[in-house]
Write an enzyme that holds these catalytic residues in place. Structure first.
Site, PDB file in Angstrom:
ATOM      1  N   HIS A 351      79.851 -40.528  21.760  1.00  0.00           N
ATOM      2  CA  HIS A 351      80.494 -39.722  22.790  1.00  0.00           C
ATOM      3  C   HIS A 351      80.359 -38.241  22.480  1.00  0.00           C
ATOM      4  O   HIS A 351      80.167 -37.415  23.378  1.00  0.00           O
ATOM      5  CB  HIS A 351      81.975 -40.102  22.921  1.00  0.00           C
ATOM      6  N   CYS A 352      80.430 -37.884  21.205  1.00  0.00           N
ATOM      7  CA  CYS A 352      80.368 -36.476  20.797  1.00  0.00           C
ATOM      8  C   CYS A 352      79.012 -35.838  21.079  1.00  0.00           C
ATOM      9  O   CYS A 352      78.928 -34.624  21.269  1.00  0.00           O
ATOM     10  CB  CYS A 352      80.664 -36.345  19.307  1.00  0.00           C
TER      11      CYS A 352
END
Length: 363
Positions: A351-352
């Protein structure tokens, strides 16, 4: 732009709404990524290839690595030459907003490396702070410049006016001096169309961002939250996960709904090995890549693509259980679990390193 998204009728969509594509940044920083970033580049390429099966991927690459990135990535992944300080597209990219007519604009939040000169992870960070503007220009998307520091990984939205956040990140005076909850809620309302903020406490242990929400909890649907859960009383996340659950149990969203909590298991404690530590060019500042340092591993750190969930796998006994929870909560989407330790070694996960671009027309 001199107005705000709220005034103009824009709000932050949920991640499961349709995307035009996804932006990522090619890793290269030697004091973060081991062995000249080659293992991380292979992991990023695998993520990009998986997402590209479902939506367009744009990889942001420095000029000097353009040829190498082109050779490593599938031909359908588009390359965009922009210089950055590191490769966290979620945190340095824009937060896109949309209106009822599916016009898309972007919010450019200032970035200061998760804490500026007080406890930020690197300096300078000016290239990262400029990335949102440059990406918007490349995409021909109109942009609002927000008055407060906020990383994309510090907020999750349900698309219906509710935001999940953590207090240590959004109330950090090194990000926004003298910030209050009331002030932050006004900013979230003005720039992301948020009507209800659900405040959680600390994030998972050793998260060097200060405790981003995208490692701790996220919406799977309106009214339903996935929470990183620990059943080991000797693990500090045991207390953290229960404190978060208590706050979620007591909360209601912007539509007045009580929340359903789905527990995602935490992998067992993971630490940096001697070999992994030795491959990093240490500067002695900011990022801790020492042997034995705990890694902030969490299955919550996944990306929702069109038709799929791209999730981190850690090669542990909890991978199968996490996959089952994701499959139950995202019916009709493929669950694609990828080896993600090399991304984790840099301080984050799938996600990052991703930033979704909503489907719609430039507003």
């Amino acid at each position: 732009m001199t107005t705000t998204p709220r005034i103009d009728g824009f709000r932050m969509p949920a991640e499961w709404e349709r995307h035009a594509g996804c932006a990522m940044i090619w890793p290269e920083r030697p004091d973060n990524w081991r062995d000249g970033a080659r293992p991380a580049q292979a992991a990023f390429a695998a993520v990009a290839a998986a997402i590209a099966r479902y939506e367009t991927v744009t990889m942001i690459v420095s000029e000097r690595l353009m040829d190498a990135a082109r050779a490593a990535l599938p031909h359908e992944v588009r390359l965009l030459a922009i210089e950055t300080d590191d490769s966290w597209a979620r945190d340095v990219g824009p937060v896109f907003v949309a209106d009822a007519n599916r016009r898309v604009r972007a919010v450019d939040f200032p970035f200061n490396a998760w804490g500026g000169h007080e406890h930020g992870l690197y300096a300078p960070w000016d290239k990262d702070d400029a990335l949102a503007r440059q990406l918007c220009e490349a995409l021909d998307v109109r942009r609002y410049r927000a008055p407060c520091v906020l990383e994309g990984g510090a907020i999750h939205a349900d698309g219906e006016g509710t935001a999940l956040v953590t207090e240590p990140c959004l109330l950090d005076p090194a990000r926004n001096p003298a910030v209050t909850k009331a002030a932050m809620e006004r900013w979230l309302g003005d720039y992301l169309g948020v009507q209800a903020v659900i405040w959680l406490g600390p994030g998972i242990p050793e998260d060097e961002t200060g405790g981003h929400i995208d490692n701790l909890a996220c919406f799977a649907a309106p009214g339903r939250v996935l929470l990183a859960w620990c059943d080991d009383p000797d693990d500090p996340h045991y207390t953290v996960s229960r404190a978060a659950a208590a706050r979620l149990d007591a909360a209601t969203d912007a539509r007045g709904r009580r929340l359903t909590i789905e527990k995602l298991p935490m992998p067992s404690k993971m630490v940096i090995t001697q070999e992994e530590s030795a491959g990093v060019v240490s500067t002695g500042k900011g990022m801790n890549r020492a042997e034995g340092a705990r890694l902030a591993a969490s299955y919550v750190n996944f990306y929702i693509a069109n038709g799929a969930v791209i999730a981190p796998g850690f090669g542990t006994e909890t991978d199968d259980a996490a996959r089952a929870v994701l499959a139950r909560n995202f019916p009709g989407r493929d669950i694609v679990m990828l080896p993600a330790r090399e991304i984790l070694l840099g301080g984050g996960n799938i996600h990052c390193i991703t930033c979704q671009i909503p489907e719609g027309n430039p507003g």
